[in-house]
Design a protein around this motif. Structure first.
Motif, short mmCIF file in Angstrom:
data_model
loop_
_atom_site.label_atom_id
_atom_site.label_comp_id
_atom_site.label_asym_id
_atom_site.label_seq_id
_atom_site.Cartn_x
_atom_site.Cartn_y
_atom_site.Cartn_z
N MET A 1 0.80 -1.19 0.00
CA MET A 1 0.00 0.00 0.00
C MET A 1 0.85 1.27 0.00
O MET A 1 0.40 2.31 -0.38
CB MET A 1 -0.91 0.02 1.22
CG MET A 1 -2.19 -0.71 1.03
SD MET A 1 -3.32 -0.27 2.33
CE MET A 1 -3.53 -1.84 3.09
N SER A 2 2.07 1.19 0.45
CA SER A 2 2.92 2.37 0.51
C SER A 2 3.36 2.78 -0.88
O SER A 2 3.30 2.00 -1.82
CB SER A 2 4.13 2.10 1.39
OG SER A 2 3.73 1.88 2.71
N GLY A 3 3.84 3.99 -1.00
CA GLY A 3 4.31 4.48 -2.27
C GLY A 3 3.26 5.22 -3.05
O GLY A 3 3.56 5.99 -3.94
N THR A 4 2.00 4.99 -2.74
CA THR A 4 0.90 5.71 -3.35
C THR A 4 -0.08 6.11 -2.25
O THR A 4 -0.06 5.55 -1.16
CB THR A 4 0.14 4.84 -4.38
OG1 THR A 4 -0.36 3.68 -3.73
CG2 THR A 4 1.04 4.42 -5.53
N VAL A 5 -0.91 7.07 -2.57
CA VAL A 5 -1.95 7.48 -1.62
C VAL A 5 -3.07 6.46 -1.70
O VAL A 5 -3.55 6.12 -2.78
CB VAL A 5 -2.46 8.90 -1.95
CG1 VAL A 5 -3.58 9.30 -1.00
CG2 VAL A 5 -1.33 9.90 -1.91
N PRO A 23 3.20 4.13 11.12
CA PRO A 23 2.48 5.40 11.02
C PRO A 23 1.63 5.49 9.75
O PRO A 23 2.07 5.09 8.67
CB PRO A 23 3.59 6.45 11.01
CG PRO A 23 4.82 5.73 10.61
CD PRO A 23 4.65 4.30 11.02
N VAL A 24 0.43 6.01 9.92
CA VAL A 24 -0.48 6.26 8.81
C VAL A 24 -0.97 7.69 8.91
O VAL A 24 -1.52 8.09 9.94
CB VAL A 24 -1.71 5.31 8.83
CG1 VAL A 24 -2.64 5.62 7.66
CG2 VAL A 24 -1.29 3.86 8.82
N LEU A 25 -0.74 8.47 7.86
CA LEU A 25 -1.30 9.81 7.79
C LEU A 25 -2.66 9.68 7.14
O LEU A 25 -2.76 9.32 5.97
CB LEU A 25 -0.41 10.74 6.97
CG LEU A 25 -0.98 12.14 6.73
CD1 LEU A 25 -1.11 12.91 8.04
CD2 LEU A 25 -0.14 12.90 5.73
N ALA A 26 -3.72 9.95 7.91
CA ALA A 26 -5.09 9.88 7.40
C ALA A 26 -5.56 11.31 7.15
O ALA A 26 -5.58 12.13 8.06
CB ALA A 26 -6.00 9.18 8.39
N VAL A 27 -5.92 11.57 5.90
CA VAL A 27 -6.37 12.91 5.52
C VAL A 27 -7.88 12.85 5.28
O VAL A 27 -8.35 12.13 4.41
CB VAL A 27 -5.64 13.38 4.24
CG1 VAL A 27 -6.12 14.76 3.84
CG2 VAL A 27 -4.14 13.36 4.46
N TYR A 50 8.19 8.50 1.44
CA TYR A 50 8.14 7.71 2.67
C TYR A 50 7.69 6.27 2.43
O TYR A 50 7.30 5.58 3.38
CB TYR A 50 7.25 8.41 3.70
CG TYR A 50 7.92 9.64 4.25
CD1 TYR A 50 8.71 9.57 5.39
CD2 TYR A 50 7.80 10.87 3.61
CE1 TYR A 50 9.36 10.68 5.88
CE2 TYR A 50 8.44 11.99 4.08
CZ TYR A 50 9.22 11.89 5.22
OH TYR A 50 9.87 13.01 5.70
N GLU A 51 7.77 5.83 1.20
CA GLU A 51 7.39 4.45 0.86
C GLU A 51 8.12 3.47 1.77
O GLU A 51 9.33 3.58 1.98
CB GLU A 51 7.73 4.15 -0.59
CG GLU A 51 7.34 2.75 -1.01
CD GLU A 51 7.54 2.51 -2.49
OE1 GLU A 51 7.19 1.41 -2.93
OE2 GLU A 51 8.03 3.41 -3.21
N GLY A 52 7.36 2.56 2.35
CA GLY A 52 7.92 1.55 3.24
C GLY A 52 8.08 2.02 4.68
O GLY A 52 8.36 1.22 5.56
N ARG A 53 7.91 3.32 4.92
CA ARG A 53 8.05 3.84 6.29
C ARG A 53 6.74 4.41 6.84
O ARG A 53 6.57 4.47 8.05
CB ARG A 53 9.13 4.93 6.33
CG ARG A 53 10.50 4.39 5.94
CD ARG A 53 11.59 5.42 6.13
NE ARG A 53 11.44 6.50 5.15
CZ ARG A 53 11.92 7.72 5.30
NH1 ARG A 53 12.57 8.06 6.38
NH2 ARG A 53 11.77 8.63 4.35
N ALA A 54 5.88 4.86 5.95
CA ALA A 54 4.59 5.44 6.37
C ALA A 54 3.57 5.23 5.26
O ALA A 54 3.93 5.15 4.09
CB ALA A 54 4.73 6.92 6.68
N THR A 55 2.32 5.16 5.64
CA THR A 55 1.22 5.05 4.69
C THR A 55 0.48 6.37 4.68
O THR A 55 0.26 6.97 5.73
CB THR A 55 0.25 3.91 5.11
OG1 THR A 55 0.98 2.68 5.13
CG2 THR A 55 -0.91 3.79 4.14
N ILE A 56 0.10 6.81 3.50
CA ILE A 56 -0.71 8.02 3.35
C ILE A 56 -2.09 7.59 2.86
O ILE A 56 -2.19 6.95 1.81
CB ILE A 56 -0.07 9.01 2.33
CG1 ILE A 56 1.41 9.23 2.61
CG2 ILE A 56 -0.86 10.31 2.31
CD1 ILE A 56 1.74 9.83 3.94
#
Length: 108
Positions: A1-5, A23-27, A50-56
């Motif tokens: 899932m990382s690498g893209t929104v 970590p997940v940034l939820a907008v 932040y691919e691989g470190r956080a999900t947007i």
């Protein structure tokens, strides 16, 4: 899932945001909102960096009206950083790239 929104909905917010360990940034956003639309290219850029470190993740409040009240959303855009099922950071209102990065960085 990382690498893209990742677009999330009421149906999968728990599994794609709350239950994720990292970590997940939820907008929380709406398509009709100019500040929300202005965030889209920033989110895409940050997701790649932040691919691989956080999900947007982003949730459209009009198409998924059940989730926002659970997290106290009263204005958009609202950015919540979730980690281990808890909200660990919040920003409400328009945001530039530096603001988004500053919100995520402490939780990596």
């Amino acid at each position: 899932m990382s690498g893209t929104v990742v677009d999330v909905t009421d149906a999968d917010f728990e599994s794609k945001v709350v239950q994720v360990t990292g970590p997940v940034l939820a907008v929380f956003r709406a398509e009709w909102s100019a500040p929300c639309r202005a965030l889209d290219p920033i989110l895409t850029d940050v997701a790649r960096e932040y691919e691989g470190r956080a999900t947007i993740a982003r949730l459209d409040i009009d198409q998924s009206p059940e989730t926002p009240p659970k997290y106290g959303i009263t204005a958009i855009p609202t950015l919540h950083v979730f980690k281990g099922g808890q909200i660990v950071g919040t920003w409400i209102g328009p945001a530039d790239r530096n603001r988004v990065v500053a919100l995520i960085e402490p939780h990596l």
